[in-house]
Design a protein around this motif. Structure first.
Motif, mmCIF file in Angstrom:
data_model
loop_
_atom_site.group_PDB
_atom_site.id
_atom_site.type_symbol
_atom_site.label_atom_id
_atom_site.label_comp_id
_atom_site.label_asym_id
_atom_site.label_seq_id
_atom_site.Cartn_x
_atom_site.Cartn_y
_atom_site.Cartn_z
ATOM 1 N N HIS A 184 -15.935 -1.685 -5.125
ATOM 2 C CA HIS A 184 -15.095 -2.878 -5.258
ATOM 3 C C HIS A 184 -13.830 -2.567 -6.060
ATOM 4 N N HIS A 185 -13.999 -1.874 -7.187
ATOM 5 C CA HIS A 185 -12.849 -1.527 -8.019
ATOM 6 C C HIS A 185 -11.877 -0.627 -7.249
ATOM 7 N N TYR A 186 -12.417 0.391 -6.596
ATOM 8 C CA TYR A 186 -11.542 1.296 -5.848
ATOM 9 C C TYR A 186 -10.818 0.557 -4.719
ATOM 10 N N GLY A 187 -11.507 -0.350 -4.075
ATOM 11 C CA GLY A 187 -10.877 -1.118 -3.003
ATOM 12 C C GLY A 187 -9.704 -1.931 -3.512
ATOM 13 N N GLU A 188 -9.908 -2.616 -4.631
ATOM 14 C CA GLU A 188 -8.815 -3.428 -5.190
ATOM 15 C C GLU A 188 -7.650 -2.554 -5.652
ATOM 16 N N MET A 189 -7.968 -1.469 -6.337
ATOM 17 C CA MET A 189 -6.891 -0.602 -6.827
ATOM 18 C C MET A 189 -6.092 -0.022 -5.672
ATOM 19 N N TRP A 190 -6.784 0.422 -4.649
ATOM 20 C CA TRP A 190 -6.106 1.044 -3.516
ATOM 21 C C TRP A 190 -5.205 0.043 -2.788
ATOM 22 N N VAL A 191 -5.733 -1.138 -2.525
ATOM 23 C CA VAL A 191 -4.944 -2.153 -1.806
ATOM 24 C C VAL A 191 -3.718 -2.554 -2.621
ATOM 25 N N ASN A 192 -3.902 -2.772 -3.911
ATOM 26 C CA ASN A 192 -2.772 -3.160 -4.753
ATOM 27 C C ASN A 192 -1.698 -2.075 -4.791
ATOM 28 N N LEU A 193 -2.145 -0.832 -4.817
ATOM 29 C CA LEU A 193 -1.185 0.270 -4.825
ATOM 30 C C LEU A 193 -0.440 0.378 -3.499
ATOM 31 N N GLN A 194 -1.093 0.020 -2.400
ATOM 32 C CA GLN A 194 -0.389 0.054 -1.115
ATOM 33 C C GLN A 194 0.792 -0.913 -1.131
ATOM 34 N N GLY A 195 0.597 -2.065 -1.756
ATOM 35 C CA GLY A 195 1.691 -3.024 -1.878
ATOM 36 C C GLY A 195 2.834 -2.469 -2.713
ATOM 37 N N ALA A 196 2.488 -1.822 -3.823
ATOM 38 C CA ALA A 196 3.516 -1.250 -4.689
ATOM 39 C C ALA A 196 4.262 -0.119 -3.985
ATOM 40 N N ILE A 197 3.530 0.691 -3.226
ATOM 41 C CA ILE A 197 4.173 1.777 -2.479
ATOM 42 C C ILE A 197 5.163 1.211 -1.467
ATOM 43 N N ALA A 198 4.729 0.199 -0.719
ATOM 44 C CA ALA A 198 5.578 -0.379 0.316
ATOM 45 C C ALA A 198 6.853 -0.965 -0.277
ATOM 46 N N LEU A 199 6.724 -1.732 -1.361
ATOM 47 C CA LEU A 199 7.899 -2.334 -1.982
ATOM 48 C C LEU A 199 8.834 -1.272 -2.566
#
Length: 400
Positions: A283-298
């Motif tokens: 669960h933690h890895y899933g949240e961290m990964w998804v949030n980082l994808q947003g930061a990468i895209a922006l």
């Protein structure tokens, strides 16, 4: 210089040189000693020497002045790559480029050409003495020259630098002037007094100027009212920060992934045999990964917008500049919030043993927490609220 870097540099006779590959090879070298050097602090002299030898200090200098003439997107991506393994190196590397373009942004055509050419010829390493909030340094005219006096704080990359662009109060000039001073000039004292919890190898301490001689051609006179392009420096600074913050977070996640896979143990009531199967860890890895994808895209989007804005030069409009600032602030806000979360949360997916000092995992949070205090993220969020609700673009200043 490593064999890999040397081979890549020697290939510069070919039509295309992959400077990202050179940086990747350097980053791999820097990673080997990153934990030890972070704990030690001080000046990363060997690493600075390798940056000089790599040719990467000439990245944004136009080819007509002897440089490589690459894009800001390349510099920003390399900065992010360095930050994954060593954010201090990323810090001084990026500030060098911010210094190199200061005469281009704030100076005359002659100053732009002069400093580009001299930097390319001499492979100069620039540091930072900008810090416009610190107004303790002043310039005074004396005959046909000037004298610089005072002390400037937060001078990142000061030790082992060649040039210092330092903001100074100049009578009769609104705001401040920028004096470009050789670090080795008489009267310049680099104080090795940086002793903060993070960014320990950035040499971001103070510099003392004692009656330092400054020639008129060494003075830039920023005037933000004389053209929109004159306001672009803060955009470059802010996008640099966003990439460093993101790089730190990505490096923290990669380090945690390796540790969880190879070292972490399943909790006794988890019902699984391996930590990599624990539902809460996933669960933690899933949240961290998804949030980082947003930061990468922006951040990637903002990087591209910065390059396009830079290419507009003197044709840049206030609206174009404002929308670029919105893209940068959005990326920086998310990189800050996600980064601080990730660099703290990694310990929850690694376990107690991961806090041992030999791993140095705490450096990710310490470095990010230190750097993100450069200017308050709350004010960035407020500015984005004004844009979202009132379509009010950020007002150009030295932090937006």
């Amino acid at each position: 210089m490593s064999l890999a870097v040397e081979q890549t540099v020697n290939s510069q006779n070919s039509q295309a040189v992959d400077y990202r590959a050179i940086a990747t090879s350097l980053a791999q070298e820097f990673a080997v000693t990153a934990v030890e050097r972070d704990a030690k602090g001080g000046t990363p002299q060997a690493e600075r020497d390798k940056l000089r030898q790599s040719g990467l200090l000439k990245l944004v200098i136009p080819q007509e002045y002897g440089g490589i003439g690459d894009r800001w997107t390349t510099v920003l991506q390399i900065t992010r790559d360095f930050a994954k393994v060593d954010s201090s190196i990323a810090h001084i590397f990026s500030y060098h480029h911010l210094g190199v373009v200061a005469p281009h942004i704030f100076g005359t055509a002659e100053q732009k050409e002069r400093y580009y050419k001299l930097t390319a010829e001499n492979n100069w390493f620039w540091c930072n003495g900008f810090n416009p909030l610190d107004r303790r340094v002043s310039l005074a005219s004396e005959a046909d020259h000037f004298r610089l006096n005072g002390i400037k704080s937060f001078c990142s990359g000061s030790v082992d630098s060649d040039l210092i662009p330092v903001s100074a109060v100049l009578p009769g000039v609104e705001g401040f002037a920028i004096a470009i001073v050789p670090t080795a000039r008489e009267g310049v004292t680099v104080n090795r007094d940086w002793d903060n919890m993070g960014q320990r190898q950035t040499d971001s301490g103070s510099i003392t100027f004692d009656n330092v001689l400054v020639q008129p051609e060494e003075i830039l006179r920023p005037d933000l009212s004389s053209g929109v392009f004159k306001t672009i420096r803060s955009c470059l600074t802010q996008i640099t920060f966003a990439n460093i913050y993101l790089g730190i977070a990505l490096g923290a996640l990669e380090a945690a992934q390796e540790y969880t896979r190879t070292q972490s143990r399943a909790w006794l009531t988890s019902g699984v045999e391996q930590a990599t199967q624990d539902p809460y860890t996933l669960h933690h890895y899933g949240e961290m990964w998804v949030n980082l994808q947003g930061a990468i895209a922006l951040t990637d989007q903002a990087n591209q917008q910065v390059q396009a804005t830079w290419e507009r030069g003197d044709q840049l409009t206030a609206e174009e500049r404002g929308k670029c600032a919105v893209a940068i602030a959005s990326a920086k806000i998310l990189a800050t919030k996600v980064g601080l979360d990730v660099t703290s949360r990694i310990f929850e997916v690694m376990g107690t043993r991961s806090t041992a000092s030999k791993y140095g995992f705490d450096r990710y949070w310490r470095n990010l927490r230190t750097f993100t205090l450069h200017d308050p993220v709350d004010y960035k969020i407020r500015a984005m609220g004004d844009w979202a609700l009132n379509q009010q673009l950020p007002s150009p200043d030295y932090y937006s």
